[in-house]
Design a protein around this motif. Structure first.
Motif, PDB file in Angstrom:
ATOM      1  N   GLY A   1       0.760  -1.306  -0.063  1.00 48.47           N
ATOM      2  CA  GLY A   1      -0.115  -0.036   0.041  1.00 48.47           C
ATOM      3  C   GLY A   1       0.822   1.165   0.166  1.00 48.47           C
ATOM      4  N   GLY A   2       2.244   1.242  -0.154  1.00 48.68           N
ATOM      5  CA  GLY A   2       2.871   2.381  -0.115  1.00 48.68           C
ATOM      6  C   GLY A   2       4.112   2.357  -1.239  1.00 48.68           C
ATOM      7  N   LYS A   3       5.073   3.200  -1.039  1.00 48.17           N
ATOM      8  CA  LYS A   3       6.065   3.045  -1.983  1.00 48.17           C
ATOM      9  C   LYS A   3       7.403   3.962  -1.335  1.00 48.17           C
ATOM     10  CE  LYS A   3       4.275   6.893  -4.798  1.00 48.17           C
ATOM     11  NZ  LYS A   3       3.730   7.282  -6.128  1.00 48.17           N
ATOM     12  N   ARG A   4       8.467   3.624  -1.976  1.00 48.86           N
ATOM     13  CA  ARG A   4       9.623   4.244  -1.387  1.00 48.86           C
ATOM     14  C   ARG A   4      10.269   5.025  -2.467  1.00 48.86           C
ATOM     15  NH1 ARG A   4      12.861  -0.875  -0.371  1.00 48.86           N
ATOM     16  NH2 ARG A   4      11.713  -1.232  -2.362  1.00 48.86           N
ATOM     17  N   VAL A   5      10.695   6.400  -2.271  1.00 47.48           N
ATOM     18  CA  VAL A   5      11.221   7.191  -3.118  1.00 47.48           C
ATOM     19  C   VAL A   5      12.605   7.726  -2.656  1.00 47.48           C
ATOM     20  CG1 VAL A   5      10.989   9.510  -4.522  1.00 47.48           C
ATOM     21  CG2 VAL A   5       8.905   7.624  -3.976  1.00 47.48           C
ATOM     22  N   ALA A   6      13.702   7.591  -3.285  1.00 44.26           N
ATOM     23  CA  ALA A   6      14.757   8.108  -2.962  1.00 44.26           C
ATOM     24  C   ALA A   6      14.989   9.616  -3.169  1.00 44.26           C
ATOM     25  CB  ALA A   6      16.433   7.608  -3.554  1.00 44.26           C
ATOM     26  N   VAL A   7      15.140  10.530  -2.353  1.00 44.12           N
ATOM     27  CA  VAL A   7      15.084  12.015  -2.335  1.00 44.12           C
ATOM     28  C   VAL A   7      16.607  12.563  -2.225  1.00 44.12           C
ATOM     29  CG1 VAL A   7      13.964  13.865  -1.787  1.00 44.12           C
ATOM     30  CG2 VAL A   7      12.920  12.189  -1.731  1.00 44.12           C
ATOM     31  N   VAL A   8      17.180  13.255  -3.096  1.00 38.58           N
ATOM     32  CA  VAL A   8      18.423  13.706  -3.220  1.00 38.58           C
ATOM     33  C   VAL A   8      18.394  15.296  -3.108  1.00 38.58           C
ATOM     34  CG1 VAL A   8      20.727  13.898  -4.209  1.00 38.58           C
ATOM     35  CG2 VAL A   8      19.353  11.980  -4.276  1.00 38.58           C
ATOM     36  N   LEU A   9      18.926  15.688  -2.114  1.00 38.16           N
ATOM     37  CA  LEU A   9      18.691  17.352  -1.700  1.00 38.16           C
ATOM     38  C   LEU A   9      20.245  17.941  -1.952  1.00 38.16           C
ATOM     39  CD1 LEU A   9      16.585  17.044   1.186  1.00 38.16           C
ATOM     40  CD2 LEU A   9      15.779  17.402  -1.054  1.00 38.16           C
ATOM     41  N   ASP A  10      20.491  18.632  -2.954  1.00 39.82           N
ATOM     42  CA  ASP A  10      21.630  19.710  -3.047  1.00 39.82           C
ATOM     43  C   ASP A  10      21.455  21.131  -2.645  1.00 39.82           C
ATOM     44  OD1 ASP A  10      24.075  20.910  -3.651  1.00 39.82           O
ATOM     45  OD2 ASP A  10      24.163  19.627  -5.557  1.00 39.82           O
ATOM     46  N   PHE A  11      21.840  21.779  -1.651  1.00 37.81           N
ATOM     47  CA  PHE A  11      21.349  22.959  -1.228  1.00 37.81           C
ATOM     48  C   PHE A  11      22.089  23.920  -1.762  1.00 37.81           C
ATOM     49  CE2 PHE A  11      20.057  20.114   1.799  1.00 37.81           C
ATOM     50  CZ  PHE A  11      18.649  20.701   2.024  1.00 37.81           C
ATOM     51  N   GLY A  12      23.106  23.754  -2.944  1.00 36.04           N
ATOM     52  CA  GLY A  12      24.002  24.392  -3.705  1.00 36.04           C
ATOM     53  C   GLY A  12      25.253  24.841  -3.143  1.00 36.04           C
ATOM     54  N   THR A  13      25.626  25.869  -3.619  1.00 35.85           N
ATOM     55  CA  THR A  13      27.163  26.398  -3.285  1.00 35.85           C
ATOM     56  C   THR A  13      26.765  27.983  -2.423  1.00 35.85           C
ATOM     57  OG1 THR A  13      27.471  27.700  -5.104  1.00 35.85           O
ATOM     58  CG2 THR A  13      28.300  25.482  -5.485  1.00 35.85           C
TER      59      THR A  13
ATOM     60  N   THR B   1      24.117  30.617   4.647  1.00 38.52           N
ATOM     61  CA  THR B   1      25.162  29.537   4.334  1.00 38.52           C
ATOM     62  C   THR B   1      24.266  28.103   3.934  1.00 38.52           C
ATOM     63  OG1 THR B   1      26.604  30.443   5.792  1.00 38.52           O
ATOM     64  CG2 THR B   1      27.105  27.982   5.225  1.00 38.52           C
ATOM     65  N   PRO B   2      24.406  27.656   2.701  1.00 42.53           N
ATOM     66  CA  PRO B   2      23.700  26.432   2.420  1.00 42.53           C
ATOM     67  C   PRO B   2      24.161  25.193   3.338  1.00 42.53           C
ATOM     68  CG  PRO B   2      25.495  26.814   0.964  1.00 42.53           C
ATOM     69  CD  PRO B   2      25.476  28.140   1.759  1.00 42.53           C
ATOM     70  N   PRO B   3      22.954  24.363   3.739  1.00 41.93           N
ATOM     71  CA  PRO B   3      23.481  23.260   4.493  1.00 41.93           C
ATOM     72  C   PRO B   3      24.105  22.148   3.597  1.00 41.93           C
ATOM     73  CG  PRO B   3      21.021  24.062   4.747  1.00 41.93           C
ATOM     74  CD  PRO B   3      21.700  24.637   3.531  1.00 41.93           C
ATOM     75  N   ALA B   4      24.633  21.266   4.193  1.00 45.49           N
ATOM     76  CA  ALA B   4      25.290  20.142   3.352  1.00 45.49           C
ATOM     77  C   ALA B   4      24.272  19.230   2.831  1.00 45.49           C
ATOM     78  CB  ALA B   4      25.979  19.254   4.495  1.00 45.49           C
ATOM     79  N   ALA B   5      24.637  18.742   1.524  1.00 48.52           N
ATOM     80  CA  ALA B   5      23.956  18.048   0.685  1.00 48.52           C
ATOM     81  C   ALA B   5      23.516  16.745   1.438  1.00 48.52           C
ATOM     82  CB  ALA B   5      24.579  17.530  -0.811  1.00 48.52           C
TER      83      ALA B   5
ATOM     84  N   ILE C   1      13.406  24.572   1.016  1.00 51.64           N
ATOM     85  CA  ILE C   1      13.426  23.186   1.457  1.00 51.64           C
ATOM     86  C   ILE C   1      14.163  23.085   2.566  1.00 51.64           C
ATOM     87  CG2 ILE C   1      14.152  20.741   1.000  1.00 51.64           C
ATOM     88  CD1 ILE C   1      13.773  21.225  -2.024  1.00 51.64           C
ATOM     89  N   SER C   2      13.728  22.412   3.714  1.00 50.53           N
ATOM     90  CA  SER C   2      14.241  22.340   5.054  1.00 50.53           C
ATOM     91  C   SER C   2      14.277  23.921   5.493  1.00 50.53           C
ATOM     92  CB  SER C   2      15.599  21.377   5.039  1.00 50.53           C
ATOM     93  OG  SER C   2      15.122  20.202   4.840  1.00 50.53           O
ATOM     94  N   GLY C   3      13.446  24.694   5.245  1.00 48.83           N
ATOM     95  CA  GLY C   3      13.917  26.072   5.617  1.00 48.83           C
ATOM     96  C   GLY C   3      14.791  27.101   4.868  1.00 48.83           C
TER      97      GLY C   3
END
Length: 221
Positions: free
Chosen positions: A98-110, A119-123, A158-160
Motif C-alpha cells: 500500500g505504499g512506495k519508497r522514493v529516494a530523495v537527493v537534496l543539493d542545497f547549492g554552493t 550558508t547552504p546546508p550540506a547535501a 526546502i528544510s527552511g
C-alpha cells in the motif's frame, strides 16, 4: 579657455562617459531557485523533470533530486551533485504493502548561489515512504520539512532554506535586481540602458556643450 583646452576638456568628459558605461549594471544572470530532477532507479544521469513535484507520481524505487542554484533556464540549470542511486539511499527501508519508497537527493547549492547572509546546508539524501498515489512533493515533504511555497505554488524553500526569497532574478554580483520576478523564466535581458547610465551620459553632454559655448563666447569677446 582656448580651443585646445576646450578639446582636452571634452576628451576627458568622454572618458568619464566611458567610465559610466563600464559601471552600468550587468544583465541579469538568472534566477535563484530550486530545480527539480529525475534519475533512473539503478543510477545514472540526472534529467530535468518535465512535470512539477506536485503532479509527478514516481513509482516505487524512483529517484528524484532537488538543486538550489542560480540558473538562466532549464537548459542552464545545475544538476544535483549527489549520487542518483535508489539502492544506496533506501537500502535500510523495506517495501510495504500500500505504499512506495522514493529516494530523495537534496543539493542545497554552493555559497556563491546562496542569498546574502545565508550558508547552504550540506547535501543529503533520504528515503521517503509515501502512499501508493503519493507525488514527488509528498515524498519531499516526508523527509525535508519545513517547505515553503509562494502563492503560485512555486517551491521556495526546502528544510527552511533559504529563509527568504523565491525565484528572484539576480545579477552578475549574485544580488537580487530591482526587477525581480516570482517565477523563473527564460531571461531575455534588459534591452534598455539604466537610469544611472542615461543620467551620466546626459551630464557629460551638458558639460561638453558648456565648454564649447564658453570657448565661442571668449572668441567673440
Amino acid at each position: 579657455m582656448t580651443a585646445a583646452r576646450a578639446r582636452a576638456l571634452f576628451v576627458s568628459l568622454l572618458a568619464g562617459a566611458a567610465a559610466v558605461l563600464g559601471a552600468a549594471p550587468a544583465h541579469a544572470e538568472g534566477y535563484r531557485y530550486w530545480s527539480f530532477w529525475q534519475a533512473p532507479a539503478a543510477g545514472g544521469a540526472w534529467t530535468y523533470a518535465t512535470q512539477g513535484p506536485a503532479t509527478l507520481r514516481p513509482a516505487d524505487g524512483s529517484v528524484v533530486g532537488f538543486r538550489f542554484a542560480v540558473s538562466k533556464d532549464s537548459a542552464d540549470a545545475a544538476r544535483p551533485r549527489g549520487a542518483a542511486d535508489f539502492a544506496a539511499v533506501c537500502a535500510g527501508t523495506p517495501a510495504e504493502d500500500g505504499g512506495k519508497r522514493v529516494a530523495v537527493v537534496l543539493d542545497f547549492g554552493t555559497p556563491a548561489d546562496a542569498p546574502a547572509g545565508e550558508t547552504p546546508p550540506a547535501a543529503r539524501s533520504a528515503c521517503a515512504k509515501v502512499g501508493a498515489d503519493g507525488s514527488a512533493a509528498d515524498a519531499l515533504a516526508a523527509v525535508a520539512k519545513p517547505l515553503r511555497y509562494d502563492s503560485s505554488a512555486l517551491l521556495c524553500a526546502i528544510s527552511g532554506y533559504p529563509r527568504t526569497g523565491c525565484g528572484e532574478k539576480v545579477g552578475a554580483a549574485g544580488k537580487p535586481t530591482e526587477t525581480s520576478e516570482a517565477t523563473p523564466v527564460d531571461d531575455k535581458g534588459d534591452s534598455g540602458p539604466s537610469a544611472g547610465l542615461i543620467g551620466g551620459i546626459a551630464a557629460v553632454a551638458v558639460l561638453g556643450a558648456a565648454a564649447v559655448w564658453q570657448t565661442r563666447r571668449r572668441r567673440r569677446g
